[in-house]
Design an enzyme around this catalytic site. Structure first.
Site, PDB file in Angstrom:
ATOM      1  N   CYS A 168      -0.450   2.500  -4.247  1.00 26.04           N
ATOM      2  CA  CYS A 168      -1.238   3.703  -4.463  1.00 26.04           C
ATOM      3  C   CYS A 168      -0.396   4.932  -4.148  1.00 26.04           C
ATOM      4  CB  CYS A 168      -2.481   3.700  -3.571  1.00 26.04           C
ATOM      5  SG  CYS A 168      -3.726   2.478  -4.053  1.00 26.04           S
TER       6      CYS A 168
ATOM      7  N   HIS B 152       0.862  -1.178   0.000  1.00 23.86           N
ATOM      8  CA  HIS B 152       0.000   0.000   0.000  1.00 23.86           C
ATOM      9  C   HIS B 152       0.895   1.224   0.000  1.00 23.86           C
ATOM     10  CE1 HIS B 152      -3.761  -2.115   0.606  1.00 23.86           C
ATOM     11  NE2 HIS B 152      -3.331  -2.704   1.718  1.00 23.86           N
TER      12      HIS B 152
END
Length: 304
Positions: free
Chosen positions: A189, A147
């Protein structure tokens, strides 16, 4: 009679003083002083160092890959995260890691895959690797699967700036990789924006040769291949892996030993942009697009 002030057009070569390079920062007050500087006499000029930017050897615009091995590739695959981070399990990342490991191994890299590392463990691992002797390697590669947010990536216990991981490979810190390509591929991300895409009006879119003793920037010879542009989500399919890694491995498998790295990554951009679109029962997540992002400080062409 006092000397007359000459206009710029009247100044001769001996009247013009060569000034030092400056930075684009706040000027100091001396730059606002009126009048011209006193012209140096001949003896003063002769004592000044001459900064001549000359090459004795013309550069070859390809990295030298004639080493014992192509290099080491580190994959950091973070799938599980501590509850306090608020980050969910990254289902499908093991597919990415396996596919990438096989792909880079086929290119000739020595592989090391590490799963579920904390921020401190990621930092310690890469610092340790940077301190190893890479003299027999042509380059270095690192792949981060996790992430993330803009300029930061998640360890299992929280966020760490990406620069804290890459800084160890700078030219002044990792001498055995000086002048060699250092490649970072980052699947994460970089924000929370969605790319809705835009419908076209009609039809498809047209489709180290440095001189001895010379200095090079410590940030030179890095390449960062991000799965998405700053501010945006990066998409991953639980059953097939991330869009970026699917495209990257496809192009590397087909053209990894024939195309230059920027050609490879440009094709990856095209595949992700044209061949992928999200599908979801939730309209918020449906029909979204993605475009990877290449940030290059490479100084030569790179062919594996």
């Amino acid at each position: 009679m006092a000397d007359e002030l000459k206009s710029p057009m009247q100044l001769g070569a001996d009247d013009i003083e060569v000034e030092d390079d400056v930075v684009d920062a706040r000027p100091d007050r001396s730059s606002f002083l009126s009048g011209f500087r006193k012209k140096k006499n001949a003896s003063e000029k002769s004592n000044q160092p001459q900064h001549e930017h000359k090459r004795t050897v013309m550069p070859k615009f390809q990295y030298n890959m004639d080493y014992k091995k192509i290099g080491k590739c580190i994959i950091i695959n973070n799938k599980q995260f501590e509850e306090r981070t608020g980050m969910g399990t990254r289902t499908g990342t093991d597919i990415d890691a396996g596919r990438l490991s096989k792909c880079f191994q086929n290119l000739g890299f020595d592989m090391l895959v590490c799963n579920n590392l904390s921020c401190e463990n990621m930092k310690s691992l890469l610092k340790k690797v940077s301190q190893e002797d890479h003299s027999n390697f042509a380059c270095f590669a690192c792949i981060l699967l996790s992430h993330g947010e803009e300029d930061q990536i998640y360890g299992t216990d929280g966020l760490i700036p990406i620069k804290d991981l890459t800084v160890h490979f700078r030219g002044d810190k990792c001498r055995s990789l000086l002048g060699k390509p250092k490649l970072f591929f980052i699947q994460a991300c970089r924000g929370t924006e969605f790319d809705d895409g835009i419908q076209t009006d009609s039809g498809p879119i047209n489709d180290t040769n440095a001189n001895s003793g010379c200095k090079i920037p410590v940030e030179a010879d890095f390449l960062f291949a991000y799965s998405t542009v700053p501010g945006y989500f990066s998409w991953r399919n639980p059953g097939k892996g991330s869009w970026f890694v699917q495209a990257l491995c496809s192009v590397l498998n087909d053209h990894g030993k024939s195309l230059e790295i920027m050609q490879i990554l440009t094709r990856v951009n095209y595949i992700v942009a044209m061949d992928f679109e999200s599908q979801s029962d939730n309209p918020t997540f449906n029909e979204k697009k993605q475009i990877p992002c290449i940030v290059s400080m490479l100084t030569k062409e790179l062919y594996f």
